[in-house]
Scaffold this motif. Structure first.
Motif, PDB file in Angstrom:
ATOM      1  N   ILE A  77       0.836  -1.204   0.000  1.00 59.10           N
ATOM      2  CA  ILE A  77       0.000   0.000   0.000  1.00 59.10           C
ATOM      3  C   ILE A  77       0.868   1.251   0.000  1.00 59.10           C
ATOM      4  CG2 ILE A  77      -1.658   1.335   1.369  1.00 59.10           C
ATOM      5  CD1 ILE A  77      -2.866  -1.404   2.205  1.00 59.10           C
ATOM      6  N   TRP A  78       1.919   1.248   0.805  1.00 57.27           N
ATOM      7  CA  TRP A  78       2.850   2.374   0.854  1.00 57.27           C
ATOM      8  C   TRP A  78       3.517   2.596  -0.500  1.00 57.27           C
ATOM      9  CZ3 TRP A  78       8.398   2.135   0.904  1.00 57.27           C
ATOM     10  CH2 TRP A  78       9.012   3.360   1.164  1.00 57.27           C
ATOM     11  N   ALA A  79       3.921   1.508  -1.154  1.00 60.10           N
ATOM     12  CA  ALA A  79       4.558   1.608  -2.470  1.00 60.10           C
ATOM     13  C   ALA A  79       3.584   2.158  -3.508  1.00 60.10           C
ATOM     14  CB  ALA A  79       5.084   0.241  -2.906  1.00 60.10           C
ATOM     15  N   ILE A  80       2.337   1.705  -3.482  1.00 57.92           N
ATOM     16  CA  ILE A  80       1.341   2.189  -4.437  1.00 57.92           C
ATOM     17  C   ILE A  80       1.081   3.678  -4.231  1.00 57.92           C
ATOM     18  CG2 ILE A  80      -1.108   2.041  -5.074  1.00 57.92           C
ATOM     19  CD1 ILE A  80      -0.837  -1.023  -4.622  1.00 57.92           C
ATOM     20  N   ILE A  81       0.996   4.116  -2.997  1.00 60.92           N
ATOM     21  CA  ILE A  81       0.806   5.545  -2.720  1.00 60.92           C
ATOM     22  C   ILE A  81       1.976   6.345  -3.256  1.00 60.92           C
ATOM     23  CG2 ILE A  81       0.711   7.263  -0.860  1.00 60.92           C
ATOM     24  CD1 ILE A  81      -0.981   5.187   0.710  1.00 60.92           C
ATOM     25  N   ASN A  82       3.190   5.853  -3.064  1.00 58.41           N
ATOM     26  CA  ASN A  82       4.371   6.559  -3.571  1.00 58.41           C
ATOM     27  C   ASN A  82       4.404   6.577  -5.088  1.00 58.41           C
ATOM     28  OD1 ASN A  82       5.754   7.571  -1.294  1.00 58.41           O
ATOM     29  ND2 ASN A  82       6.384   5.501  -0.775  1.00 58.41           N
ATOM     30  N   VAL A  83       3.967   5.520  -5.732  1.00 57.21           N
ATOM     31  CA  VAL A  83       3.905   5.499  -7.197  1.00 57.21           C
ATOM     32  C   VAL A  83       2.915   6.560  -7.669  1.00 57.21           C
ATOM     33  CG1 VAL A  83       3.099   4.166  -9.183  1.00 57.21           C
ATOM     34  CG2 VAL A  83       4.630   3.113  -7.523  1.00 57.21           C
ATOM     35  N   LEU A  84       1.759   6.627  -7.024  1.00 54.09           N
ATOM     36  CA  LEU A  84       0.737   7.587  -7.444  1.00 54.09           C
ATOM     37  C   LEU A  84       1.174   9.032  -7.202  1.00 54.09           C
ATOM     38  CD1 LEU A  84      -2.470   5.708  -6.260  1.00 54.09           C
ATOM     39  CD2 LEU A  84      -1.518   5.849  -8.568  1.00 54.09           C
ATOM     40  N   LYS A  85       2.030   9.272  -6.208  1.00 54.12           N
ATOM     41  CA  LYS A  85       2.541  10.613  -5.931  1.00 54.12           C
ATOM     42  C   LYS A  85       3.702  11.002  -6.844  1.00 54.12           C
ATOM     43  CE  LYS A  85       1.671  10.969  -0.967  1.00 54.12           C
ATOM     44  NZ  LYS A  85       2.362  11.121   0.322  1.00 54.12           N
ATOM     45  N   SER A  86       4.275  10.039  -7.537  1.00 58.62           N
ATOM     46  CA  SER A  86       5.466  10.299  -8.333  1.00 58.62           C
ATOM     47  C   SER A  86       5.134  11.133  -9.564  1.00 58.62           C
ATOM     48  CB  SER A  86       6.127   8.985  -8.763  1.00 58.62           C
ATOM     49  OG  SER A  86       5.374   8.371  -9.782  1.00 58.62           O
ATOM     50  N   GLY A  87       6.166  11.639 -10.189  1.00 59.73           N
ATOM     51  CA  GLY A  87       6.008  12.438 -11.390  1.00 59.73           C
ATOM     52  C   GLY A  87       5.994  11.616 -12.664  1.00 59.73           C
ATOM     53  N   ALA A  88       5.899  10.314 -12.555  1.00 63.60           N
ATOM     54  CA  ALA A  88       5.883   9.438 -13.731  1.00 63.60           C
ATOM     55  C   ALA A  88       4.596   9.649 -14.521  1.00 63.60           C
ATOM     56  CB  ALA A  88       5.996   7.977 -13.295  1.00 63.60           C
ATOM     57  N   GLY A  89       4.621   9.255 -15.776  1.00 65.29           N
ATOM     58  CA  GLY A  89       3.440   9.360 -16.616  1.00 65.29           C
ATOM     59  C   GLY A  89       2.347   8.408 -16.169  1.00 65.29           C
ATOM     60  N   THR A  90       1.150   8.656 -16.662  1.00 67.94           N
ATOM     61  CA  THR A  90      -0.002   7.845 -16.261  1.00 67.94           C
ATOM     62  C   THR A  90       0.184   6.375 -16.620  1.00 67.94           C
ATOM     63  OG1 THR A  90      -1.429   9.763 -16.587  1.00 67.94           O
ATOM     64  CG2 THR A  90      -2.507   7.629 -16.468  1.00 67.94           C
ATOM     65  N   GLY A  91       0.688   6.102 -17.812  1.00 74.02           N
ATOM     66  CA  GLY A  91       0.902   4.711 -18.220  1.00 74.02           C
ATOM     67  C   GLY A  91       1.900   4.000 -17.329  1.00 74.02           C
ATOM     68  N   ALA A  92       2.981   4.686 -16.989  1.00 72.08           N
ATOM     69  CA  ALA A  92       3.992   4.094 -16.114  1.00 72.08           C
ATOM     70  C   ALA A  92       3.418   3.827 -14.726  1.00 72.08           C
ATOM     71  CB  ALA A  92       5.205   5.001 -16.018  1.00 72.08           C
ATOM     72  N   LYS A  93       2.613   4.757 -14.220  1.00 73.38           N
ATOM     73  CA  LYS A  93       1.998   4.566 -12.905  1.00 73.38           C
ATOM     74  C   LYS A  93       1.097   3.332 -12.906  1.00 73.38           C
ATOM     75  CE  LYS A  93       1.935   9.360 -11.380  1.00 73.38           C
ATOM     76  NZ  LYS A  93       1.090  10.490 -10.962  1.00 73.38           N
ATOM     77  N   ILE A  94       0.301   3.183 -13.975  1.00 72.03           N
ATOM     78  CA  ILE A  94      -0.599   2.031 -14.065  1.00 72.03           C
ATOM     79  C   ILE A  94       0.199   0.731 -14.089  1.00 72.03           C
ATOM     80  CG2 ILE A  94      -2.237   0.837 -15.586  1.00 72.03           C
ATOM     81  CD1 ILE A  94      -3.296   3.634 -16.360  1.00 72.03           C
ATOM     82  N   LEU A  95       1.271   0.696 -14.868  1.00 69.90           N
ATOM     83  CA  LEU A  95       2.092  -0.517 -14.931  1.00 69.90           C
ATOM     84  C   LEU A  95       2.723  -0.843 -13.581  1.00 69.90           C
ATOM     85  CD1 LEU A  95       3.791  -0.093 -18.416  1.00 69.90           C
ATOM     86  CD2 LEU A  95       2.000  -1.710 -17.764  1.00 69.90           C
ATOM     87  N   TRP A  96       3.239   0.161 -12.883  1.00 73.27           N
ATOM     88  CA  TRP A  96       3.846  -0.085 -11.572  1.00 73.27           C
ATOM     89  C   TRP A  96       2.820  -0.597 -10.571  1.00 73.27           C
ATOM     90  CZ3 TRP A  96       8.539  -1.154 -10.623  1.00 73.27           C
ATOM     91  CH2 TRP A  96       9.571  -0.581 -11.359  1.00 73.27           C
ATOM     92  N   VAL A  97       1.636   0.021 -10.558  1.00 71.41           N
ATOM     93  CA  VAL A  97       0.596  -0.410  -9.616  1.00 71.41           C
ATOM     94  C   VAL A  97       0.180  -1.849  -9.923  1.00 71.41           C
ATOM     95  CG1 VAL A  97      -1.792  -0.024  -8.888  1.00 71.41           C
ATOM     96  CG2 VAL A  97      -0.219   1.911  -9.076  1.00 71.41           C
ATOM     97  N   LEU A  98       0.007  -2.183 -11.201  1.00 71.46           N
ATOM     98  CA  LEU A  98      -0.358  -3.554 -11.565  1.00 71.46           C
ATOM     99  C   LEU A  98       0.729  -4.544 -11.172  1.00 71.46           C
ATOM    100  CD1 LEU A  98      -2.048  -3.037 -15.042  1.00 71.46           C
ATOM    101  CD2 LEU A  98      -3.154  -3.602 -12.875  1.00 71.46           C
ATOM    102  N   LEU A  99       1.990  -4.178 -11.370  1.00 76.30           N
ATOM    103  CA  LEU A  99       3.096  -5.051 -10.983  1.00 76.30           C
ATOM    104  C   LEU A  99       3.076  -5.309  -9.477  1.00 76.30           C
ATOM    105  CD1 LEU A  99       5.751  -6.506 -11.889  1.00 76.30           C
ATOM    106  CD2 LEU A  99       6.923  -4.424 -11.196  1.00 76.30           C
ATOM    107  N   ILE A 100       2.861  -4.265  -8.708  1.00 77.19           N
ATOM    108  CA  ILE A 100       2.837  -4.410  -7.246  1.00 77.19           C
ATOM    109  C   ILE A 100       1.625  -5.228  -6.804  1.00 77.19           C
ATOM    110  CG2 ILE A 100       2.620  -3.137  -5.071  1.00 77.19           C
ATOM    111  CD1 ILE A 100       4.245  -0.862  -6.472  1.00 77.19           C
TER     112      ILE A 100
END
Length: 63
Positions: free
Chosen positions: A18-41
């Motif tokens: 949950i902490w990692a997903i919150i940090n991914v969503l707060k990051s400056g990465a693009g929307t596609g990258a955020k979606i991929l990271w959240v799905l991976l986690i």
């Protein structure tokens, strides 16, 4: 004792995911990258967390 220990480990992994997903969503990465990271986690909780910790986008952390 074994089931209590396993439950505690599972709870710790869930909290870290949950902490990692919150940090991914707060990051400056693009929307596609955020979606991929959240799905991976979500689909690989332990391995995804380790990969994110090594190579993932960082959130806007202010000290």
């Amino acid at each position: 004792m074994g089931s209590t220990f396993n439950g505690l480990i599972g709870l710790i992994i869930l909290a870290l995911d949950i902490w990692a997903i919150i940090n991914v969503l707060k990051s400056g990465a693009g929307t596609g990258a955020k979606i991929l990271w959240v799905l991976l986690i979500l689909f690989l909780p332990v391995l995804g967390l380790v990969i994110w910790a090594i190579a993932g986008p960082r959130g806007n952390v202010r000290i």
